[in-house]
Scaffold this motif. Structure first.
Motif, PDB file in Angstrom:
ATOM      1  N   TYR A   1       2.707  12.434  -1.326  1.00 51.01           N
ATOM      2  CA  TYR A   1       2.990  11.367  -0.359  1.00 51.01           C
ATOM      3  C   TYR A   1       4.343  11.589   0.303  1.00 51.01           C
ATOM      4  O   TYR A   1       4.481  11.480   1.526  1.00 51.01           O
ATOM      5  CB  TYR A   1       2.946  10.014  -1.080  1.00 51.01           C
ATOM      6  CG  TYR A   1       3.344   8.830  -0.225  1.00 51.01           C
ATOM      7  CD1 TYR A   1       2.563   8.409   0.836  1.00 51.01           C
ATOM      8  CD2 TYR A   1       4.513   8.122  -0.506  1.00 51.01           C
ATOM      9  CE1 TYR A   1       2.923   7.311   1.604  1.00 51.01           C
ATOM     10  CE2 TYR A   1       4.885   7.024   0.254  1.00 51.01           C
ATOM     11  CZ  TYR A   1       4.089   6.627   1.304  1.00 51.01           C
ATOM     12  OH  TYR A   1       4.459   5.541   2.073  1.00 51.01           O
TER      13      TYR A   1
ATOM     14  N   ARG B   1       5.800  10.374   3.918  1.00 55.18           N
ATOM     15  CA  ARG B   1       5.610   8.941   3.636  1.00 55.18           C
ATOM     16  C   ARG B   1       4.834   8.255   4.762  1.00 55.18           C
ATOM     17  O   ARG B   1       5.254   7.232   5.323  1.00 55.18           O
ATOM     18  CB  ARG B   1       6.958   8.240   3.421  1.00 55.18           C
ATOM     19  CG  ARG B   1       7.733   8.771   2.228  1.00 55.18           C
ATOM     20  CD  ARG B   1       9.096   8.119   2.135  1.00 55.18           C
ATOM     21  NE  ARG B   1       9.865   8.643   1.028  1.00 55.18           N
ATOM     22  CZ  ARG B   1       9.936   8.087  -0.200  1.00 55.18           C
ATOM     23  NH1 ARG B   1       9.243   6.987  -0.429  1.00 55.18           N
ATOM     24  NH2 ARG B   1      10.667   8.623  -1.141  1.00 55.18           N
ATOM     25  N   SER B   2       3.705   8.827   5.102  1.00 53.69           N
ATOM     26  CA  SER B   2       2.862   8.265   6.159  1.00 53.69           C
ATOM     27  C   SER B   2       2.244   6.955   5.694  1.00 53.69           C
ATOM     28  O   SER B   2       2.391   6.546   4.545  1.00 53.69           O
ATOM     29  CB  SER B   2       1.765   9.262   6.522  1.00 53.69           C
ATOM     30  OG  SER B   2       0.966   9.563   5.383  1.00 53.69           O
ATOM     31  N   SER B   3       1.527   6.299   6.580  1.00 54.10           N
ATOM     32  CA  SER B   3       0.872   5.047   6.216  1.00 54.10           C
ATOM     33  C   SER B   3      -0.207   5.320   5.173  1.00 54.10           C
ATOM     34  O   SER B   3      -0.702   6.441   5.035  1.00 54.10           O
ATOM     35  CB  SER B   3       0.246   4.385   7.442  1.00 54.10           C
ATOM     36  OG  SER B   3      -0.887   5.114   7.871  1.00 54.10           O
ATOM     37  N   ALA B   4      -0.585   4.267   4.448  1.00 57.42           N
ATOM     38  CA  ALA B   4      -1.620   4.416   3.419  1.00 57.42           C
ATOM     39  C   ALA B   4      -2.921   4.913   4.035  1.00 57.42           C
ATOM     40  O   ALA B   4      -3.611   5.758   3.460  1.00 57.42           O
ATOM     41  CB  ALA B   4      -1.841   3.075   2.703  1.00 57.42           C
ATOM     42  N   ALA B   5      -3.252   4.404   5.232  1.00 57.40           N
ATOM     43  CA  ALA B   5      -4.510   4.793   5.873  1.00 57.40           C
ATOM     44  C   ALA B   5      -4.522   6.279   6.211  1.00 57.40           C
ATOM     45  O   ALA B   5      -5.505   6.985   5.965  1.00 57.40           O
ATOM     46  CB  ALA B   5      -4.742   3.959   7.127  1.00 57.40           C
ATOM     47  N   ILE B   6      -3.418   6.762   6.775  1.00 57.59           N
ATOM     48  CA  ILE B   6      -3.335   8.184   7.118  1.00 57.59           C
ATOM     49  C   ILE B   6      -3.362   9.035   5.862  1.00 57.59           C
ATOM     50  O   ILE B   6      -4.049  10.070   5.795  1.00 57.59           O
ATOM     51  CB  ILE B   6      -2.064   8.456   7.937  1.00 57.59           C
ATOM     52  CG1 ILE B   6      -2.153   7.758   9.296  1.00 57.59           C
ATOM     53  CG2 ILE B   6      -1.853   9.957   8.128  1.00 57.59           C
ATOM     54  CD1 ILE B   6      -0.886   7.859  10.125  1.00 57.59           C
TER      55      ILE B   6
ATOM     56  N   VAL C   1       5.832   0.615  -0.622  1.00 59.54           N
ATOM     57  CA  VAL C   1       5.056   1.651   0.044  1.00 59.54           C
ATOM     58  C   VAL C   1       3.982   1.004   0.907  1.00 59.54           C
ATOM     59  O   VAL C   1       3.452  -0.062   0.576  1.00 59.54           O
ATOM     60  CB  VAL C   1       4.430   2.607  -0.993  1.00 59.54           C
ATOM     61  CG1 VAL C   1       3.471   3.584  -0.328  1.00 59.54           C
ATOM     62  CG2 VAL C   1       5.527   3.366  -1.717  1.00 59.54           C
ATOM     63  N   SER C   2       3.619   1.638   2.004  1.00 60.91           N
ATOM     64  CA  SER C   2       2.581   1.124   2.900  1.00 60.91           C
ATOM     65  C   SER C   2       1.311   0.764   2.143  1.00 60.91           C
ATOM     66  O   SER C   2       0.776   1.570   1.385  1.00 60.91           O
ATOM     67  CB  SER C   2       2.259   2.182   3.964  1.00 60.91           C
ATOM     68  OG  SER C   2       1.102   1.854   4.679  1.00 60.91           O
ATOM     69  N   GLY C   3       0.838  -0.452   2.343  1.00 62.73           N
ATOM     70  CA  GLY C   3      -0.404  -0.893   1.711  1.00 62.73           C
ATOM     71  C   GLY C   3      -0.241  -1.450   0.315  1.00 62.73           C
ATOM     72  O   GLY C   3      -1.183  -2.031  -0.243  1.00 62.73           O
TER      73      GLY C   3
END
Length: 396
Positions: A364, A369-374, A300-302
């Protein structure tokens, strides 16, 4: 408080300023580095000196290769003391006598006297002359160097922090270090379990000489976690959520007011316990099937499959990005009433913990499944988990 008295010889000594009432004074001294007293405390300095820092390395190189130029290349040292007496002696030198105070171990309010600025200079000189040197490290002519020392005399205790703050602003001193200098973090230290203290630095390079210290976190991380549970500032009833803990923890430090955290501070050990439980839940759910399908957290992102370690020192086999931890923790702020958990923390976790972590991953996936920041900046991320308790399970 311990009174210390020392004396040394300076080549020149000049009182360059004094108040009209002759209370406070500033002296400028020039002395051979060999006369620089050992053991001066760093109490009033905003940052700890680090011999591995670039400025200190440059100073040591000068002391090694061209010590006669040290005084030209160096900004010198500033001390703050209680009293100074200077007397001219034979040969034109000056005998300098200083009196300064060192706080006792349990005396937390007074920073003490000592090195207020130029800590890297002081540490580099003392190391060159008296330190334990590595193989091949030598400063054969260091005693030929001179150093300029500015001494502030008669400074009241409450002024020491202000002067140190101003003198250290020429370099980028972190806000948390300046807050520490002003005593803002004493209340956090009071509630931080002693066994975790070496894992958190309250000013830069604090544990540089302690090989056992982990120091992966700063006091900013503690402020961040306290904010997650602070329903006074982030009132869920008004649909306010501690997103700032993720997006702007520096703002939390700058706006820190201990009175706004007085109910939460005693819960700090429990808060760190909840973080451990969230990480346990992530490990448990990693790759498992849920209503929305399989989630492999390390992809997963991040996040990653690299090991991680919490403030408690507890280690885990994966790294989970803050947006997948903080909203879960923040949801538990609504089960705090008058500074206490409405039930035992173990019972609260048993009832809501795994459900919240699972719900987070559902959210999520629902958000594409967007980026962790978003994901971390999305208000719906935080409100979904908070409402999972507030609206469906309990009434406060």
């Amino acid at each position: 408080m311990t009174i210390k008295q020392i004396q040394f010889v300076a080549r020149s000594a000049c009182r360059v300023f004094q108040d009209e009432d002759r209370g406070r004074q500033i002296w400028s001294l020039t002395l051979p580095v060999a006369e620089l007293p050992q053991g001066l405390p760093y109490g009033p300095n905003a940052r700890n000196a680090d011999l591995g820092a670039k400025p200190a390395k440059a100073m040591l190189e000068t002391l090694k290769t061209e010590p006669e130029n040290f005084i030209y290349y160096n900004n010198g040292i500033m001390l703050v003391v209680d009293a100074l007496a200077a007397k001219r002696v034979d040969g034109g030198d000056f005998l300098i006598r200083l009196k300064y105070f060192e706080p006792d171990f349990e005396e937390e309010d007074f920073l003490g006297h000592g090195v207020l600025n130029g800590g890297h200079t002081y540490k580099a000189v003392i190391h060159a002359l008296h330190g334990e040197h590595k193989r091949g490290e030598a400063y054969p002519n260091a005693e030929n160097a001179c150093v300029q020392v500015v001494i502030a005399v008669g400074i009241e205790e409450e002024q020491v922090a202000s002067i140190s703050r101003a003198r250290n602003l020429s370099k980028a001193v972190p806000d948390y270090a300046l807050k520490n200098l002003e005593g803002e973090w004493q209340v956090i230290e009071q509630y931080l379990p002693a066994k975790y203290r070496k894992n958190v630095i309250f000013k830069p390079d604090e544990f540089q000489d302690d090989s056992d210290a982990l120091s992966a976190y700063t006091v900013v991380d503690l402020v961040q976690r306290l904010a997650l549970f602070n329903n006074r500032i982030f009132d869920f009833r008004k649909d306010k959520h501690p997103i700032t803990a993720y997006t702007g923890k520096g703002t939390l430090v700058r706006k820190w007011n201990s009175s706004e955290y007085e109910e939460i501070l005693p819960l700090l050990p429990d808060i760190l316990w909840f973080e451990e439980k969230v990480m346990e839940a992530h490990e448990q759910l990693n790759g498992q099937s849920s209503s929305g399908g399989k989630v492999v957290i390390s992809k997963v992102s991040g996040c990653s499959n690299k090991p991680s370690q919490l403030i408690t020192g507890r280690q885990y086999d994966l790294t989970v990005a803050p947006p997948f931890i903080m909203p879960v923790l923040a949801a538990f702020r609504i089960v705090i009433k008058d500074g206490k958990w409405i039930r035992h923390k173990e019972e609260l976790w048993e009832k809501y913990g795994l459900m919240l972590v699972d719900r987070l991953w559902e959210s999520y996936k629902a958000e594409g499944r967007s980026s962790a920041a978003i994901f971390g900046r999305s208000k719906s991320t935080w409100s979904t988990l908070t409402n999972a308790i507030a609206m469906q399970f309990i009434k406060i």
